[in-house]
Design a protein around this motif. Structure first.
Motif, PDB file in Angstrom:
ATOM      1  N   ASN A   1       5.453   4.162   0.439  1.00 14.19           N
ATOM      2  CA  ASN A   1       5.636   5.593   0.700  1.00 14.19           C
ATOM      3  C   ASN A   1       5.534   6.421  -0.583  1.00 14.19           C
ATOM      4  O   ASN A   1       6.185   7.462  -0.726  1.00 14.19           O
ATOM      5  CB  ASN A   1       6.973   5.863   1.404  1.00 14.19           C
ATOM      6  CG  ASN A   1       6.968   5.361   2.830  1.00 14.19           C
ATOM      7  OD1 ASN A   1       5.996   5.559   3.554  1.00 14.19           O
ATOM      8  ND2 ASN A   1       8.022   4.680   3.236  1.00 14.19           N
ATOM      9  N   ASP A   2       4.718   5.921  -1.521  1.00 15.40           N
ATOM     10  CA  ASP A   2       4.501   6.577  -2.815  1.00 15.40           C
ATOM     11  C   ASP A   2       5.799   6.746  -3.601  1.00 15.40           C
ATOM     12  O   ASP A   2       5.928   7.669  -4.412  1.00 15.40           O
ATOM     13  CB  ASP A   2       3.783   7.922  -2.652  1.00 15.40           C
ATOM     14  CG  ASP A   2       2.278   7.764  -2.857  1.00 15.40           C
ATOM     15  OD1 ASP A   2       1.882   6.940  -3.702  1.00 15.40           O
ATOM     16  OD2 ASP A   2       1.502   8.441  -2.174  1.00 15.40           O
ATOM     17  N   SER A   3       6.746   5.848  -3.376  1.00 15.83           N
ATOM     18  CA  SER A   3       8.001   5.845  -4.131  1.00 15.83           C
ATOM     19  C   SER A   3       7.958   4.706  -5.148  1.00 15.83           C
ATOM     20  O   SER A   3       7.831   3.536  -4.766  1.00 15.83           O
ATOM     21  CB  SER A   3       9.189   5.663  -3.189  1.00 15.83           C
ATOM     22  OG  SER A   3      10.332   5.239  -3.913  1.00 15.83           O
ATOM     23  N   TYR A   4       8.066   5.046  -6.417  1.00 14.19           N
ATOM     24  CA  TYR A   4       8.055   4.030  -7.473  1.00 14.19           C
ATOM     25  C   TYR A   4       9.235   3.069  -7.308  1.00 14.19           C
ATOM     26  O   TYR A   4       9.087   1.847  -7.455  1.00 14.19           O
ATOM     27  CB  TYR A   4       8.098   4.710  -8.839  1.00 14.19           C
ATOM     28  CG  TYR A   4       8.129   3.763 -10.011  1.00 14.19           C
ATOM     29  CD1 TYR A   4       7.046   2.918 -10.279  1.00 14.19           C
ATOM     30  CD2 TYR A   4       9.232   3.706 -10.854  1.00 14.19           C
ATOM     31  CE1 TYR A   4       7.072   2.042 -11.360  1.00 14.19           C
ATOM     32  CE2 TYR A   4       9.260   2.849 -11.936  1.00 14.19           C
ATOM     33  CZ  TYR A   4       8.176   2.016 -12.186  1.00 14.19           C
ATOM     34  OH  TYR A   4       8.211   1.145 -13.257  1.00 14.19           O
ATOM     35  N   GLU A   5      10.405   3.610  -6.970  1.00 20.62           N
ATOM     36  CA  GLU A   5      11.597   2.767  -6.786  1.00 20.62           C
ATOM     37  C   GLU A   5      11.404   1.803  -5.619  1.00 20.62           C
ATOM     38  O   GLU A   5      11.804   0.630  -5.690  1.00 20.62           O
ATOM     39  CB  GLU A   5      12.834   3.645  -6.539  1.00 20.62           C
ATOM     40  CG  GLU A   5      13.286   4.469  -7.726  1.00 20.62           C
ATOM     41  CD  GLU A   5      12.380   5.654  -8.029  1.00 20.62           C
ATOM     42  OE1 GLU A   5      11.628   6.068  -7.112  1.00 20.62           O
ATOM     43  OE2 GLU A   5      12.424   6.154  -9.166  1.00 20.62           O
ATOM     44  N   GLN A   6      10.780   2.307  -4.540  1.00 23.90           N
ATOM     45  CA  GLN A   6      10.517   1.442  -3.390  1.00 23.90           C
ATOM     46  C   GLN A   6       9.524   0.342  -3.752  1.00 23.90           C
ATOM     47  O   GLN A   6       9.649  -0.795  -3.300  1.00 23.90           O
ATOM     48  CB  GLN A   6       9.994   2.275  -2.217  1.00 23.90           C
ATOM     49  CG  GLN A   6       9.713   1.505  -0.948  1.00 23.90           C
ATOM     50  CD  GLN A   6      10.965   0.958  -0.286  1.00 23.90           C
ATOM     51  OE1 GLN A   6      12.076   1.366  -0.604  1.00 23.90           O
ATOM     52  NE2 GLN A   6      10.802   0.006   0.612  1.00 23.90           N
ATOM     53  N   GLU A   7       8.525   0.683  -4.564  1.00 19.30           N
ATOM     54  CA  GLU A   7       7.541  -0.308  -4.993  1.00 19.30           C
ATOM     55  C   GLU A   7       8.209  -1.436  -5.783  1.00 19.30           C
ATOM     56  O   GLU A   7       7.901  -2.617  -5.585  1.00 19.30           O
ATOM     57  CB  GLU A   7       6.468   0.372  -5.847  1.00 19.30           C
ATOM     58  CG  GLU A   7       5.360  -0.565  -6.305  1.00 19.30           C
ATOM     59  CD  GLU A   7       4.340   0.177  -7.151  1.00 19.30           C
ATOM     60  OE1 GLU A   7       3.372   0.702  -6.578  1.00 19.30           O
ATOM     61  OE2 GLU A   7       4.524   0.224  -8.391  1.00 19.30           O
TER      62      GLU A   7
ATOM     63  N   LEU B   1      -0.275 -11.833  -4.124  1.00 19.89           N
ATOM     64  CA  LEU B   1       0.090 -10.440  -3.862  1.00 19.89           C
ATOM     65  C   LEU B   1      -1.084  -9.521  -4.191  1.00 19.89           C
ATOM     66  O   LEU B   1      -1.736  -9.675  -5.225  1.00 19.89           O
ATOM     67  CB  LEU B   1       1.301 -10.041  -4.719  1.00 19.89           C
ATOM     68  CG  LEU B   1       1.789  -8.593  -4.594  1.00 19.89           C
ATOM     69  CD1 LEU B   1       2.332  -8.328  -3.195  1.00 19.89           C
ATOM     70  CD2 LEU B   1       2.874  -8.307  -5.638  1.00 19.89           C
ATOM     71  N   ALA B   2      -1.356  -8.555  -3.289  1.00 18.30           N
ATOM     72  CA  ALA B   2      -2.344  -7.501  -3.530  1.00 18.30           C
ATOM     73  C   ALA B   2      -1.613  -6.162  -3.471  1.00 18.30           C
ATOM     74  O   ALA B   2      -0.772  -5.946  -2.601  1.00 18.30           O
ATOM     75  CB  ALA B   2      -3.448  -7.549  -2.484  1.00 18.30           C
ATOM     76  N   VAL B   3      -1.942  -5.264  -4.405  1.00 16.23           N
ATOM     77  CA  VAL B   3      -1.193  -4.014  -4.533  1.00 16.23           C
ATOM     78  C   VAL B   3      -2.128  -2.830  -4.774  1.00 16.23           C
ATOM     79  O   VAL B   3      -3.035  -2.897  -5.606  1.00 16.23           O
ATOM     80  CB  VAL B   3      -0.196  -4.079  -5.720  1.00 16.23           C
ATOM     81  CG1 VAL B   3       0.619  -2.786  -5.805  1.00 16.23           C
ATOM     82  CG2 VAL B   3       0.717  -5.276  -5.605  1.00 16.23           C
ATOM     83  N   SER B   4      -1.863  -1.749  -4.050  1.00 20.72           N
ATOM     84  CA  SER B   4      -2.377  -0.430  -4.395  1.00 20.72           C
ATOM     85  C   SER B   4      -1.146   0.402  -4.743  1.00 20.72           C
ATOM     86  O   SER B   4      -0.278   0.614  -3.893  1.00 20.72           O
ATOM     87  CB  SER B   4      -3.141   0.197  -3.227  1.00 20.72           C
ATOM     88  OG  SER B   4      -3.646   1.464  -3.575  1.00 20.72           O
ATOM     89  N   THR B   5      -1.044   0.840  -5.976  1.00 18.88           N
ATOM     90  CA  THR B   5       0.223   1.371  -6.478  1.00 18.88           C
ATOM     91  C   THR B   5       0.515   2.785  -5.980  1.00 18.88           C
ATOM     92  O   THR B   5      -0.328   3.438  -5.363  1.00 18.88           O
ATOM     93  CB  THR B   5       0.231   1.380  -8.022  1.00 18.88           C
ATOM     94  OG1 THR B   5      -0.741   2.328  -8.482  1.00 18.88           O
ATOM     95  CG2 THR B   5      -0.090   0.011  -8.576  1.00 18.88           C
TER      96      THR B   5
ATOM     97  N   VAL C   1       0.853  -1.190   0.000  1.00 18.72           N
ATOM     98  CA  VAL C   1       0.000   0.000   0.000  1.00 18.72           C
ATOM     99  C   VAL C   1       0.890   1.242   0.000  1.00 18.72           C
ATOM    100  O   VAL C   1       2.063   1.167   0.368  1.00 18.72           O
ATOM    101  CB  VAL C   1      -0.946   0.022   1.220  1.00 18.72           C
ATOM    102  CG1 VAL C   1      -1.940  -1.122   1.152  1.00 18.72           C
ATOM    103  CG2 VAL C   1      -0.172  -0.021   2.533  1.00 18.72           C
ATOM    104  N   PRO C   2       0.341   2.396  -0.405  1.00 24.03           N
ATOM    105  CA  PRO C   2       1.170   3.610  -0.426  1.00 24.03           C
ATOM    106  C   PRO C   2       1.616   4.031   0.974  1.00 24.03           C
ATOM    107  O   PRO C   2       2.793   4.231   1.226  1.00 24.03           O
ATOM    108  CB  PRO C   2       0.250   4.660  -1.052  1.00 24.03           C
ATOM    109  CG  PRO C   2      -0.804   3.894  -1.765  1.00 24.03           C
ATOM    110  CD  PRO C   2      -0.999   2.633  -0.987  1.00 24.03           C
ATOM    111  N   ARG C   3       0.634   4.163   1.883  1.00 19.52           N
ATOM    112  CA  ARG C   3       0.945   4.576   3.258  1.00 19.52           C
ATOM    113  C   ARG C   3      -0.074   3.936   4.199  1.00 19.52           C
ATOM    114  O   ARG C   3      -1.270   4.187   4.066  1.00 19.52           O
ATOM    115  CB  ARG C   3       0.898   6.101   3.409  1.00 19.52           C
ATOM    116  CG  ARG C   3       1.916   6.837   2.570  1.00 19.52           C
ATOM    117  CD  ARG C   3       1.836   8.343   2.785  1.00 19.52           C
ATOM    118  NE  ARG C   3       2.534   9.059   1.739  1.00 19.52           N
ATOM    119  CZ  ARG C   3       3.840   9.256   1.691  1.00 19.52           C
ATOM    120  NH1 ARG C   3       4.598   8.795   2.678  1.00 19.52           N
ATOM    121  NH2 ARG C   3       4.399   9.918   0.702  1.00 19.52           N
TER     122      ARG C   3
END
Length: 351
Positions: free
Chosen positions: A103-109, A124-128, A71-73
């Motif tokens: 943390n809304d970081s594409y690299e972290q995702e 896996l479940a994802v909210s981008t 999740v983002p945050r």
């Protein structure tokens, strides 16, 4: 410091003078082991600080019984509610949930997708993130038949299950509500248009203006991450000169609350001078004065749908090629004091 020595079932067996196989079966609640022996073994395991090697067990049966969630945050109301529901539902079926935040970081995702794949999650479940437009870092899950579900912030035309809110209808409904309460000059504060949520809410906002023959003005829409700091900067721009808008539609509730506080500071009355609406139905919107009109996205329902989709994919006996499959969660306008006022006739239509 000396390195801690992990205790094994061999140590427990030696301590109790039992066979290793008996200890193993007792720890796994095998029906052929008596309740007395199970209790004795588990008590000794706790005393010795024994930790079962679930990773090794997963390698043996090719199942980790762990599901990843990105999740983002986790601190935000909406993803926090969804995460709690998903965890509770999955635990009912014997799965553990490994929650990660980008943390809304594409690299972290990208790094988290790598880590969760290496951890052998079963699904896996994802909210981008706000800025994810390339989803290729999730291809490895699809290629290896690992169930993958996206929710809330989702891709388009990617071969996965997608569960999302009706954000177009949400944007349309909020804007119409403001128009029906007499607003003719409505500002919209949106998130970045790299994210499906804001693309659709902006489209709904524009459609409502068009339907009621109110001109769309580029100067009345703002795009940025929906933080308190950014909202304050936008307020400085909006109220730098008159005429002030008579309505503001904020694409999240943090922004709406910040606008309300700013209006109070500059002596603008809400809802008499300006009407404010947010989005997400954060609990704070109900207890602030005046309470803020918002949109309920039914996060608990979304969490239930995500968990159900994961379980359905996990229970399939054969790997199935996933295809794009969209499920829409409804929205509901929650009208509160910040937009109070008589319903007016708009362009001769009875409302």
């Amino acid at each position: 410091m000396s390195k801690r020595t992990e205790k094994t079932i061999v140590d427990i067996a030696e301590e109790l003078n039992l066979s290793v196989s008996t200890v193993s079966r007792a720890l796994n609640d095998h029906p052929n082991i008596s309740a007395k022996t199970k209790e004795k073994v588990k008590k000794m395991a706790r005393k010795m600080g024994y930790r079962p090697n679930t990773m090794a067990a997963g390698l043996r049966n090719n199942k980790s019984k762990t599901i990843g969630l990105v999740v983002p945050r986790i601190s935000m109301f909406f993803p926090a509610t969804i995460s709690t529901v998903i965890q509770n539902k999955l635990q009912e079926h014997g799965y553990n949930l490994l929650i990660c935040q980008s943390n809304d970081s594409y690299e972290q995702e990208i790094a988290l997708a790598d880590t969760l794949y290496s951890a052998r999650v079963d699904a896996l479940a994802v909210s981008t993130t706000l800025y994810t437009t390339d989803f290729s870092h999730f291809d490895v899950f699809i290629e290896n038949n690992i169930p993958l579900v996206f929710f809330d912030r989702v891709p388009k035309d990617y071969n996965v299950k997608v569960i999302k809110g009706d954000d177009y209808l949400g944007g349309l409904t909020v804007t119409k509500h403001l128009i029906e309460r007499g607003c003719k000059d409505i500002v919209h504060i949106s998130g970045p248009l790299t994210c499906n949520l804001y693309i659709e809410r902006v489209a709904g906002y524009k459609s409502a203006l068009q339907q009621h023959k109110i001109p769309f003005k580029k100067s009345r829409i703002f795009y940025h991450e929906l933080t308190r700091e950014n909202a304050l900067q936008t307020c400085e721009k909006i109220f730098a000169q008159q005429p002030y808008p008579d309505g503001i539609f904020a694409a999240n509730d943090t922004t709406a609350i910040t606008i309300l506080e700013y209006c109070r500071k500059i002596k603008l009355r809400v809802p008499e001078d300006i009407k404010i609406a947010g989005y997400s139905n954060d609990p704070r919107t109900e207890i602030i004065t005046p309470s803020i009109t918002s949109v309920d996205q039914y996060p608990a329902l979304m969490g239930e749908k995500v968990a159900a989709a994961l379980l359905e994919l996990l229970q399939q006996s054969k790997p199935v090629q996933q295809k794009y499959n969209e499920e829409i969660i409804p929205i509901k306008l929650i009208a509160r004091a910040s937009t109070e006022g008589p319903v007016v006739k708009v362009r001769g239509k009875k409302k």
